[in-house]
Design a protein around this motif. Structure first.
Motif, PDB file in Angstrom:
ATOM      1  N   GLN A   1       0.840  -1.142   0.063  1.00 50.68           N
ATOM      2  CA  GLN A   1      -0.005   0.234   0.007  1.00 50.68           C
ATOM      3  C   GLN A   1       0.758   1.370  -0.003  1.00 50.68           C
ATOM      4  OE1 GLN A   1      -2.961   0.908  -0.649  1.00 50.68           O
ATOM      5  NE2 GLN A   1      -2.798   2.945  -0.009  1.00 50.68           N
ATOM      6  N   PRO A   2       1.956   1.343   0.869  1.00 46.66           N
ATOM      7  CA  PRO A   2       2.606   2.534   0.910  1.00 46.66           C
ATOM      8  C   PRO A   2       3.202   2.981  -0.672  1.00 46.66           C
ATOM      9  CG  PRO A   2       3.170   1.318   2.631  1.00 46.66           C
ATOM     10  CD  PRO A   2       2.582   0.495   1.870  1.00 46.66           C
ATOM     11  N   ARG A   3       3.810   1.851  -1.261  1.00 47.73           N
ATOM     12  CA  ARG A   3       4.291   2.240  -2.679  1.00 47.73           C
ATOM     13  C   ARG A   3       3.248   2.519  -3.680  1.00 47.73           C
ATOM     14  NH1 ARG A   3       8.745   3.809  -4.514  1.00 47.73           N
ATOM     15  NH2 ARG A   3       9.864   2.371  -3.363  1.00 47.73           N
ATOM     16  N   TRP A   4       1.979   1.715  -3.670  1.00 46.53           N
ATOM     17  CA  TRP A   4       1.121   1.865  -4.295  1.00 46.53           C
ATOM     18  C   TRP A   4       0.296   3.488  -4.111  1.00 46.53           C
ATOM     19  CZ3 TRP A   4      -1.943   0.188  -8.375  1.00 46.53           C
ATOM     20  CH2 TRP A   4      -3.164   0.735  -8.385  1.00 46.53           C
ATOM     21  N   ALA A   5       0.272   3.947  -2.945  1.00 46.34           N
ATOM     22  CA  ALA A   5      -0.127   5.185  -2.781  1.00 46.34           C
ATOM     23  C   ALA A   5       0.665   6.246  -3.403  1.00 46.34           C
ATOM     24  CB  ALA A   5      -0.319   5.435  -1.238  1.00 46.34           C
ATOM     25  N   LEU A   6       1.855   6.100  -3.335  1.00 47.47           N
ATOM     26  CA  LEU A   6       2.953   6.936  -3.980  1.00 47.47           C
ATOM     27  C   LEU A   6       2.919   6.773  -5.412  1.00 47.47           C
ATOM     28  CD1 LEU A   6       5.557   8.820  -3.256  1.00 47.47           C
ATOM     29  CD2 LEU A   6       6.950   6.759  -3.555  1.00 47.47           C
ATOM     30  N   GLU A   7       2.720   5.720  -6.045  1.00 48.92           N
ATOM     31  CA  GLU A   7       3.056   5.624  -7.408  1.00 48.92           C
ATOM     32  C   GLU A   7       1.495   5.817  -8.211  1.00 48.92           C
ATOM     33  OE1 GLU A   7       4.946   2.206  -8.694  1.00 48.92           O
ATOM     34  OE2 GLU A   7       6.813   2.699  -7.431  1.00 48.92           O
ATOM     35  N   SER A   8       0.481   5.347  -7.563  1.00 45.70           N
ATOM     36  CA  SER A   8      -0.968   5.196  -8.330  1.00 45.70           C
ATOM     37  C   SER A   8      -1.316   6.960  -8.738  1.00 45.70           C
ATOM     38  CB  SER A   8      -1.701   4.585  -7.567  1.00 45.70           C
ATOM     39  OG  SER A   8      -2.107   5.205  -6.620  1.00 45.70           O
ATOM     40  N   GLN A   9      -1.231   7.752  -7.761  1.00 40.31           N
ATOM     41  CA  GLN A   9      -1.607   9.063  -7.896  1.00 40.31           C
ATOM     42  C   GLN A   9      -3.194   9.070  -7.990  1.00 40.31           C
ATOM     43  OE1 GLN A   9       0.900  11.099 -10.650  1.00 40.31           O
ATOM     44  NE2 GLN A   9       2.600  11.187  -9.213  1.00 40.31           N
ATOM     45  N   SER A  10      -3.828   8.327  -7.650  1.00 41.46           N
ATOM     46  CA  SER A  10      -5.368   8.197  -7.690  1.00 41.46           C
ATOM     47  C   SER A  10      -5.796   7.569  -6.507  1.00 41.46           C
ATOM     48  CB  SER A  10      -5.698   7.034  -8.803  1.00 41.46           C
ATOM     49  OG  SER A  10      -5.457   5.880  -8.328  1.00 41.46           O
ATOM     50  N   ASP A  11      -7.237   7.683  -6.541  1.00 46.15           N
ATOM     51  CA  ASP A  11      -8.027   7.197  -5.251  1.00 46.15           C
ATOM     52  C   ASP A  11      -8.470   5.654  -5.237  1.00 46.15           C
ATOM     53  OD1 ASP A  11      -7.769   9.549  -4.193  1.00 46.15           O
ATOM     54  OD2 ASP A  11      -9.579  10.346  -5.239  1.00 46.15           O
ATOM     55  N   GLU A  12      -7.798   5.112  -6.551  1.00 47.36           N
ATOM     56  CA  GLU A  12      -8.079   3.678  -6.377  1.00 47.36           C
ATOM     57  C   GLU A  12      -7.522   2.905  -5.236  1.00 47.36           C
ATOM     58  OE1 GLU A  12      -7.496   1.775 -10.101  1.00 47.36           O
ATOM     59  OE2 GLU A  12      -8.083   3.468 -11.437  1.00 47.36           O
ATOM     60  N   PRO A  13      -8.428   1.790  -4.721  1.00 51.95           N
ATOM     61  CA  PRO A  13      -7.785   0.987  -3.801  1.00 51.95           C
ATOM     62  C   PRO A  13      -6.704  -0.140  -4.190  1.00 51.95           C
ATOM     63  CG  PRO A  13      -9.635   0.248  -4.539  1.00 51.95           C
ATOM     64  CD  PRO A  13      -9.670   1.508  -5.127  1.00 51.95           C
ATOM     65  N   LEU A  14      -5.702  -0.573  -3.374  1.00 50.87           N
ATOM     66  CA  LEU A  14      -4.893  -1.563  -3.789  1.00 50.87           C
ATOM     67  C   LEU A  14      -5.752  -2.801  -4.145  1.00 50.87           C
ATOM     68  CD1 LEU A  14      -1.872  -2.372  -3.894  1.00 50.87           C
ATOM     69  CD2 LEU A  14      -2.346  -3.308  -1.674  1.00 50.87           C
TER      70      LEU A  14
END
Length: 450
Positions: free
Chosen positions: A245-258
């Motif tokens: 999740q920390p990496r996903w939140a940093l890279e996705s730049q969206s509100d989509e969930p993991l």
């Protein structure tokens, strides 16, 4: 790769069907960690692999080593209930590695083309599950075991003959696997936390698709087996979320969930069995395998009155994704430009950083073409290249194959990419290495080089 340095090593021998064309191993003993082992015509441990055999796994315990950081994070997430175990020597009996875990006699992993055999009855462990029964027998009921494992495999940026796995397991008395008991209370606590995080869990796999309930569970404690599986899923969903999740939140730049999904799988030592995948950087990535422990494993462990689950994951696979490490050989580098990037950051157990390549030296390509002998296995070619060139070989790829119209003889051409991670290679040096590869192929496998 470290310098090759073992005193006595057995000559290479391929899969059983190849012995007619291969010079059989000498009968001098194979020395691993100062211990002599008898050799036979199964022995296929080259010097480059023998030099990597240590009493305990090394890389996951070195300072600022990404594998050590990942191991520590997994142990932190799963918590104090799980006993960390540092695996013993990777030299194990085939009974431990295959028989006790239920591998059938015709399983491909039992072939010398896939496994490093010290002799017919001894091998280098191919998975952490080789120690599952031993860990249970020692009295550990909830544990995390980290080990280096050895497999003969292809050569490319994501495959290496020595890599690292972590296995986890948790078992309970049947009395604990009841409604309202301690196991269900743990499940509820984890599920409540997961319900409040940005994570989408896709889990539509039926138990039948995943191998079905074991007969003993079906007859004696179906409820306990279901609760074990529930605990497994809550535990691993929590682990995947904390890691990605920390990496996903940093890279996705969206509100989509993991996004995480569970898919059916088969393992000889669990049933039902599952693989867990995470949607990351535009594709589904396989993270780990898991399942409810086969009752036969627990019976052999002296825990016939217990039930639970186990999982196994590859540390390199996850670390390469989380840190964007492009080449698996880098984990073995002692270069400060590599290790220095993984110094712990204050406030985080696992650094949230992206590996920055510090060099990109040019490749040096050399081809090898030959007529295929009977029962050829390309892992024998890969092993010869790797044993001669060590970490100077980046990948080996089959670029051409054909069958001669008149003789019906088959031919293949492989392209070997030599490239150092630390320096430019001289063409003269690579010519010497490549000639050594060709000589070994002629001498040990009677290959007719074209």
């Amino acid at each position: 790769m470290s310098k090759l340095g073992v005193g006595i090593a057995a000559k290479r021998v391929c899969g059983r069907g190849f012995h007619n064309s291969v010079r059989l191993a000498s009968r001098q003993p194979l020395v691993l960690n100062g211990i002599e082992y008898a050799t036979d015509n199964y022995t296929n441990v080259p010097a480059s692999i023998a030099s990597r055999v240590h009493p305990h796994p090394q890389l996951p315990y070195l300072e600022n080593q990404p594998l050590a950081l990942l191991r520590g994070e997994i142990e932190r997430v799963l918590g104090a209930r799980y006993m960390p175990i540092r695996a013993p020597s990777p030299v194990v009996s085939t009974r431990l590695n295959f028989d006790e875990l239920g591998f059938p006699e015709d399983h491909p992993g039992r072939q010398p083309s896939d496994t490093y055999f010290v002799n017919k009855n001894t091998c280098l462990r191919t998975h952490t599950s080789a120690h599952q029964i031993g860990a249970f027998r020692s009295g550990n009921l909830r544990w995390l075991l980290t080990a280096d494992v050895f497999r003969r495999d292809e050569i490319d940026s994501s495959h290496y003959p020595v890599f690292h796995q972590m296995e986890g397991a948790s078992v309970w008395n049947h009395e604990e696997l009841v409604p309202g008991g301690s196991v269900e209370q743990e499940c509820v606590a984890m599920e409540q936390k997961l319900a409040n995080v940005p994570m989408e869990i896709q889990d539509q796999v039926s138990v039948e698709d995943a191998g079905g309930w074991q007969p003993k569970h079906e007859a004696n404690n179906r409820q306990g087996a279901e609760l074990s599986m529930r605990h497994l899923k809550a535990t691993l969903n929590t682990l995947v979320y904390e890691l990605f999740q920390p990496r996903w939140a940093l890279e996705s730049q969206s509100d989509e969930p993991l996004k995480v999904r569970w898919i059916p799988a088969f393992f000889p030592f669990t049933s039902p069995s599952f693989e867990v995948e995470v949607w990351f950087r535009g594709k589904w990535l396989e993270i780990l395998g898991s399942g409810v422990v086969q009752q036969s494993i627990l019976d052999q462990s002296g825990l016939a009155d217990k039930m639970g689950w186990a999982f196994g994951l590859g540390l390199e696979r996850i670390a390469m994704v989380l840190f964007s490490i492009p080449d698996i050989r880098l984990f073995w580098s002692q270069d400060k430009r590599f290790l220095g990037q993984f110094a712990k950051q204050s406030g985080r157990s696992l650094p949230l950083m992206t590996f920055k390549p510090y060099s990109k030296h040019p490749p040096c390509y050399k081809d090898v073409s030959f007529w295929l002998p009977p029962n050829f296995h390309e892992n024998d070619l890969f092993e010869t290249v790797r044993d001669c060139a060590g970490d100077l070989v980046e990948d080996v790829e089959c670029i051409d194959s054909f069958v001669h119209l008149k003789t019906q003889k088959a031919s293949r051409c492989y392209r070997v990419n030599y490239r150092s991670m630390d320096r430019n290679l001289e063409n003269e040096q690579i010519n010497t290495l490549h000639n050594a590869v060709l000589d070994r192929l002629r001498r040990e496998f009677s290959l007719e080089i074209r």
